[in-house]
Design an enzyme around this catalytic site. Structure first.
Site, PDB file in Angstrom:
ATOM      1  N   SER A  94       0.789  -1.343  -0.001  1.00  0.00           N
ATOM      2  CA  SER A  94       0.051  -0.038  -0.059  1.00  0.00           C
ATOM      3  C   SER A  94       0.856   1.364  -0.122  1.00  0.00           C
ATOM      4  O   SER A  94       1.882   1.368   0.644  1.00  0.00           O
ATOM      5  CB  SER A  94      -0.911  -0.162   1.459  1.00  0.00           C
ATOM      6  OG  SER A  94      -1.586   1.216   1.434  1.00  0.00           O
ATOM      7  N   GLU A 138       0.024   3.597   1.771  1.00  0.00           N
ATOM      8  CA  GLU A 138       0.185   3.957   3.204  1.00  0.00           C
ATOM      9  C   GLU A 138       1.564   3.709   3.805  1.00  0.00           C
ATOM     10  O   GLU A 138       1.856   4.370   4.710  1.00  0.00           O
ATOM     11  CB  GLU A 138      -0.874   3.213   3.775  1.00  0.00           C
ATOM     12  CG  GLU A 138      -2.299   3.993   4.130  1.00  0.00           C
ATOM     13  CD  GLU A 138      -2.253   5.195   4.827  1.00  0.00           C
ATOM     14  OE1 GLU A 138      -1.731   5.075   5.971  1.00  0.00           O
ATOM     15  OE2 GLU A 138      -2.848   6.263   4.397  1.00  0.00           O
ATOM     16  N   TYR A 170      -1.953   0.457  10.463  1.00  0.00           N
ATOM     17  CA  TYR A 170      -2.206  -0.220   9.376  1.00  0.00           C
ATOM     18  C   TYR A 170      -0.765  -0.071   8.451  1.00  0.00           C
ATOM     19  O   TYR A 170      -0.468  -0.776   7.741  1.00  0.00           O
ATOM     20  CB  TYR A 170      -3.342   0.563   8.458  1.00  0.00           C
ATOM     21  CG  TYR A 170      -3.380  -0.088   7.173  1.00  0.00           C
ATOM     22  CD1 TYR A 170      -4.255  -1.320   6.776  1.00  0.00           C
ATOM     23  CD2 TYR A 170      -2.885   1.001   5.965  1.00  0.00           C
ATOM     24  CE1 TYR A 170      -4.257  -1.474   5.581  1.00  0.00           C
ATOM     25  CE2 TYR A 170      -3.333   0.302   4.844  1.00  0.00           C
ATOM     26  CZ  TYR A 170      -3.853  -0.679   4.497  1.00  0.00           C
ATOM     27  OH  TYR A 170      -3.906  -1.146   3.260  1.00  0.00           O
TER      28      TYR A 170
HETATM   29  P1  NAP Z   1     -11.449  -4.634   1.485  1.00  0.00           P
HETATM   30  O1  NAP Z   1     -12.765  -4.301   0.512  1.00  0.00           O
HETATM   31  O2  NAP Z   1     -11.408  -4.376   2.890  1.00  0.00           O
HETATM   32  O3  NAP Z   1     -11.266  -6.376   1.352  1.00  0.00           O
HETATM   33  C1  NAP Z   1     -10.536  -7.039   2.213  1.00  0.00           C
HETATM   34  C2  NAP Z   1     -10.855  -8.435   2.411  1.00  0.00           C
HETATM   35  O4  NAP Z   1      -9.918  -9.137   3.387  1.00  0.00           O
HETATM   36  C3  NAP Z   1     -12.278  -8.754   2.847  1.00  0.00           C
HETATM   37  O5  NAP Z   1     -12.838  -9.673   1.857  1.00  0.00           O
HETATM   38  C4  NAP Z   1     -12.043  -9.433   4.129  1.00  0.00           C
HETATM   39  O6  NAP Z   1     -12.992 -10.410   4.440  1.00  0.00           O
HETATM   40  C5  NAP Z   1     -10.702 -10.041   4.257  1.00  0.00           C
HETATM   41  N1  NAP Z   1     -10.121 -10.290   5.274  1.00  0.00           N
HETATM   42  C6  NAP Z   1      -9.946  -9.598   6.362  1.00  0.00           C
HETATM   43  N2  NAP Z   1      -9.340 -10.101   7.352  1.00  0.00           N
HETATM   44  C7  NAP Z   1      -9.269 -11.326   7.120  1.00  0.00           C
HETATM   45  C8  NAP Z   1      -8.817 -12.624   7.801  1.00  0.00           C
HETATM   46  N3  NAP Z   1      -8.481 -12.426   8.922  1.00  0.00           N
HETATM   47  N4  NAP Z   1      -8.886 -13.608   7.192  1.00  0.00           N
HETATM   48  C9  NAP Z   1      -9.379 -13.841   5.861  1.00  0.00           C
HETATM   49  N5  NAP Z   1      -9.655 -12.760   5.140  1.00  0.00           N
HETATM   50  C10 NAP Z   1      -9.806 -11.508   5.752  1.00  0.00           C
HETATM   51  O7  NAP Z   1     -10.053  -4.256   0.652  1.00  0.00           O
HETATM   52  P2  NAP Z   1      -9.708  -3.824  -0.753  1.00  0.00           P
HETATM   53  O8  NAP Z   1      -9.974  -2.416  -0.884  1.00  0.00           O
HETATM   54  O9  NAP Z   1     -10.434  -5.001  -1.586  1.00  0.00           O
HETATM   55  O10 NAP Z   1      -8.344  -4.080  -0.756  1.00  0.00           O
HETATM   56  C11 NAP Z   1      -7.585  -5.373  -0.965  1.00  0.00           C
HETATM   57  C12 NAP Z   1      -5.970  -5.269  -0.377  1.00  0.00           C
HETATM   58  O11 NAP Z   1      -5.410  -4.246  -0.871  1.00  0.00           O
HETATM   59  C13 NAP Z   1      -5.923  -5.250   1.164  1.00  0.00           C
HETATM   60  O12 NAP Z   1      -4.989  -5.792   1.671  1.00  0.00           O
HETATM   61  C14 NAP Z   1      -5.883  -3.770   1.310  1.00  0.00           C
HETATM   62  O13 NAP Z   1      -5.206  -3.500   2.589  1.00  0.00           O
HETATM   63  C15 NAP Z   1      -4.885  -3.456   0.255  1.00  0.00           C
HETATM   64  N6  NAP Z   1      -4.839  -2.024  -0.607  1.00  0.00           N
HETATM   65  C16 NAP Z   1      -6.056  -1.388  -1.092  1.00  0.00           C
HETATM   66  C17 NAP Z   1      -6.002  -0.282  -1.383  1.00  0.00           C
HETATM   67  C18 NAP Z   1      -7.265   0.374  -1.979  1.00  0.00           C
HETATM   68  O14 NAP Z   1      -7.250   1.427  -2.224  1.00  0.00           O
HETATM   69  N7  NAP Z   1      -8.273  -0.025  -2.094  1.00  0.00           N
HETATM   70  C19 NAP Z   1      -4.743   0.397  -1.637  1.00  0.00           C
HETATM   71  C20 NAP Z   1      -3.586  -0.242  -1.540  1.00  0.00           C
HETATM   72  C21 NAP Z   1      -3.585  -1.292  -0.683  1.00  0.00           C
HETATM   73  P3  NAP Z   1     -14.614  -9.816   5.089  1.00  0.00           P
HETATM   74  O15 NAP Z   1     -15.258  -9.893   3.616  1.00  0.00           O
HETATM   75  O16 NAP Z   1     -14.963 -11.319   5.800  1.00  0.00           O
HETATM   76  O17 NAP Z   1     -14.565  -8.769   5.858  1.00  0.00           O
HETATM   77  O1  G4F Z   2     -10.495   6.775   2.021  1.00  0.00           O
HETATM   78  P1  G4F Z   2      -9.800   6.711   3.399  1.00  0.00           P
HETATM   79  O2  G4F Z   2     -10.299   6.328   4.340  1.00  0.00           O
HETATM   80  O3  G4F Z   2      -8.416   5.917   2.785  1.00  0.00           O
HETATM   81  P2  G4F Z   2      -6.890   5.858   3.082  1.00  0.00           P
HETATM   82  O4  G4F Z   2      -6.853   6.224   4.499  1.00  0.00           O
HETATM   83  O5  G4F Z   2      -6.118   6.596   2.084  1.00  0.00           O
HETATM   84  O6  G4F Z   2      -6.579   4.207   2.968  1.00  0.00           O
HETATM   85  C1  G4F Z   2      -7.200   3.596   1.697  1.00  0.00           C
HETATM   86  O7  G4F Z   2      -6.078   3.706   0.889  1.00  0.00           O
HETATM   87  C2  G4F Z   2      -4.719   3.008   1.117  1.00  0.00           C
HETATM   88  C3  G4F Z   2      -3.969   3.295   0.060  1.00  0.00           C
HETATM   89  O8  G4F Z   2      -3.138   4.501   0.241  1.00  0.00           O
HETATM   90  C4  G4F Z   2      -5.197   1.534   1.350  1.00  0.00           C
HETATM   91  F1  G4F Z   2      -3.852   1.040   1.703  1.00  0.00           F
HETATM   92  C5  G4F Z   2      -5.921   1.465   2.534  1.00  0.00           C
HETATM   93  O9  G4F Z   2      -6.360   0.167   2.791  1.00  0.00           O
HETATM   94  C6  G4F Z   2      -7.218   2.086   2.083  1.00  0.00           C
HETATM   95  O10 G4F Z   2      -7.765   1.440   0.902  1.00  0.00           O
HETATM   96  O11 G4F Z   2      -9.224   8.179   3.718  1.00  0.00           O
HETATM   97  C7  G4F Z   2      -8.734   9.158   2.391  1.00  0.00           C
HETATM   98  C8  G4F Z   2      -8.324  10.480   3.228  1.00  0.00           C
HETATM   99  C9  G4F Z   2      -7.658  10.413   4.406  1.00  0.00           C
HETATM  100  O12 G4F Z   2      -6.705  11.613   4.364  1.00  0.00           O
HETATM  101  C10 G4F Z   2      -8.756  10.909   5.609  1.00  0.00           C
HETATM  102  O13 G4F Z   2      -8.291  11.653   6.624  1.00  0.00           O
HETATM  103  O14 G4F Z   2      -9.643  11.037   3.428  1.00  0.00           O
HETATM  104  C11 G4F Z   2      -9.659  11.721   4.627  1.00  0.00           C
HETATM  105  N1  G4F Z   2     -10.966  11.841   5.190  1.00  0.00           N
HETATM  106  C12 G4F Z   2     -11.666  13.058   5.542  1.00  0.00           C
HETATM  107  N2  G4F Z   2     -12.910  12.899   5.971  1.00  0.00           N
HETATM  108  C13 G4F Z   2     -11.848  10.749   5.352  1.00  0.00           C
HETATM  109  C14 G4F Z   2     -13.028  11.494   5.904  1.00  0.00           C
HETATM  110  N3  G4F Z   2     -11.723   9.526   5.364  1.00  0.00           N
HETATM  111  C15 G4F Z   2     -12.717   8.567   5.783  1.00  0.00           C
HETATM  112  N4  G4F Z   2     -12.500   7.480   5.597  1.00  0.00           N
HETATM  113  N5  G4F Z   2     -13.927   9.214   6.340  1.00  0.00           N
HETATM  114  C16 G4F Z   2     -14.065  10.796   6.506  1.00  0.00           C
HETATM  115  O15 G4F Z   2     -15.011  11.166   6.714  1.00  0.00           O
END
Ligand code: NAP
Ligand code: G4F
Length: 325
Positions: free
Chosen positions: A125, A127, A148
């Site tokens: 990520s 992050e 995280y």
């Molecule tokens: P998500 O929608 O939160 O999906 C995460 C999945 O992981 C869910 O299906 C969840 O299961 C499963 N999970 C959580 N804990 C588990 C456990 N203990 N054992 C087995 N399964 C478990 O996340 P996403 O947005 O698809 O992201 C996919 C991956 O990319 C994650 O690792 C996230 O951290 C990473 N990532 C995401 C972004 C982004 O912007 N989306 C960016 C960078 C990295 P349940 O359905 O049962 O809750």
């Molecule tokens: O949408 P966010 O919660 O995503 P964040 O924290 O960037 O994390 C996501 O992206 C990561 C990759 O960079 C992944 F690894 C991670 O698993 C996840 O998918 O927040 C984005 C921004 C933050 O700066 C937060 O402070 O939006 C700002 N924000 C402002 N108001 C808010 C809010 N975020 C959330 N969730 N809710 C609010 O009301």
């Protein structure tokens, strides 16, 4: 011809659902690992579920991971499972470390014991970069700002370490934020698209948000999952930054989303200090030139198209279900 077999952990999540669709379209036999729940949560994969094999397993449980690798006998494993919501990582820091950091070691051990030749993708990520100066690329030093982010830094390095220690075929995709109509409701893009749709339909009067100044590089999840697959098709395993290269602030996100339905965001968005984080990541934007050069990857959907797609999908959903979540 026998089909290529892939195992996806986190198949019920946003990315898991898009990746499963994509791999099926490429002719793969797709296995998905899901954790046990007392209710069915197959909304994101309901349309393809009959074409998948779901296996029960949990990142906390070594036996179930080993069994999932044995039962699926995959050539590719995509580890997408994680506790992925940043604010929760301050409330549950130990659990976040168990899932998001140590869970990766457990899965790598399962692969090492059962099929060490597997091609492995780790969902790393942006992050991890935290407060590092933008734009961030593969050479940018990590400075994570949340439990995280710290768990993902561990996960990144254990993936590299098993590659260097055991010659395993491991890749990290360091993905910047990617979104879609399937994004979880708590993430800011979906919270905004849902909030805009509710206000437009007269179901809500305001939208409470935290820090409007934070900048993110937001792309479309459907574009990003292709990069995961491309990484595993290369002659050698490596790590890649994936992002659009364009950042917007949360304030700009609000402007785009509200103006898509003809509303002025300033009348509806209220800043709520309770939604600020203990430590913020101010500015993430990808330099994905390596992915472009080596993988030939580039995103197709622009930020404005993405937000319009999400708002339209939430409007359609709320109209169809009478305003329920
Ligand atoms: P998500 O929608 O939160 O999906 C995460 C999945 O992981 C869910 O299906 C969840 O299961 C499963 N999970 C959580 N804990 C588990 C456990 N203990 N054992 C087995 N399964 C478990 O996340 P996403 O947005 O698809 O992201 C996919 C991956 O990319 C994650 O690792 C996230 O951290 C990473 N990532 C995401 C972004 C982004 O912007 N989306 C960016 C960078 C990295 P349940 O359905 O049962 O809750
Ligand atoms: O949408 P966010 O919660 O995503 P964040 O924290 O960037 O994390 C996501 O992206 C990561 C990759 O960079 C992944 F690894 C991670 O698993 C996840 O998918 O927040 C984005 C921004 C933050 O700066 C937060 O402070 O939006 C700002 N924000 C402002 N108001 C808010 C809010 N975020 C959330 N969730 N809710 C609010 O009301």
């Amino acid at each position: 011809m026998t089909k290529k077999r892939a195992l996806i952990t986190g198949i019920l999540g946003q990315d898991g659902s898009y990746l499963a669709e994509f791999l099926l379209s490429k002719g793969y036999e797709v296995f998905g690992m899901v954790r046990r729940s007392s209710v069915e949560r197959y909304d994101r994969i309901a349309h393809i579920k009959d074409n998948l094999t779901l296996l029960q397993g949990d990142l906390l449980d070594q036996y179930s991971l080993t069994q999932a690798v044995k039962d699926s006998d995959p050539v590719e494993v995509y580890n997408l499972a994680a506790q992925s919501f940043v604010p929760t990582s301050w409330n549950q820091p130990v659990l976040t470390g168990e899932f998001t950091a140590l869970g990766v070691t457990r899965l790598l051990e399962a692969i090492r014991q059962v099929s060490p030749e597997v091609r492995f993708y780790q969902a790393s990520s942006s992050e991890c970069f935290g407060s590092a100066k933008p734009p961030q690329n593969e050479n940018t030093p990590f400075h994570p700002k949340s439990p995280y982010g710290i768990a993902k830094v561990y996960a990144f390095w254990i993936t590299v370490n098993y590659r260097e220690s055991y010659g395993m075929w491991n890749c990290n995709g360091i993905l910047f934020n990617h979104e879609s109509p399937r994004r979880g409701m708590e993430f800011v893009t979906r919270k905004v698209s849902d909030g805009v749709a509710r206000i437009k339909l007269g179901l809500a009067k305001e939208l409470r948000l935290g820090n409007l100044d934070a900048k993110r590089d937001w792309g479309f999840a459907g574009d990003f999952i292709k990069a995961m697959w491309l990484m595993l098709q290369q002659p050698r395993p490596d790590d890649y930054v994936i992002g659009t290269g364009i950042a917007n602030s949360v304030r700009e996100l609000c402007e785009v989303a509200f103006s898509h339905v003809g509303l002025d965001w300033k009348k509806y968005v209220k800043v709520d200090k309770k939604l600020f984080r203990p430590a913020e990541v101010d500015y993430l934007v990808a330099d994905a030139s390596k992915a472009k050069r080596v993988l030939g990857w580039k995103p197709k959907v622009s930020f404005k198209q993405l937000i319009a797609m999400m708002v339209d999908a939430d409007l359609a959903r709320l109209k169809a279900n009478g305003g329920k979540k």
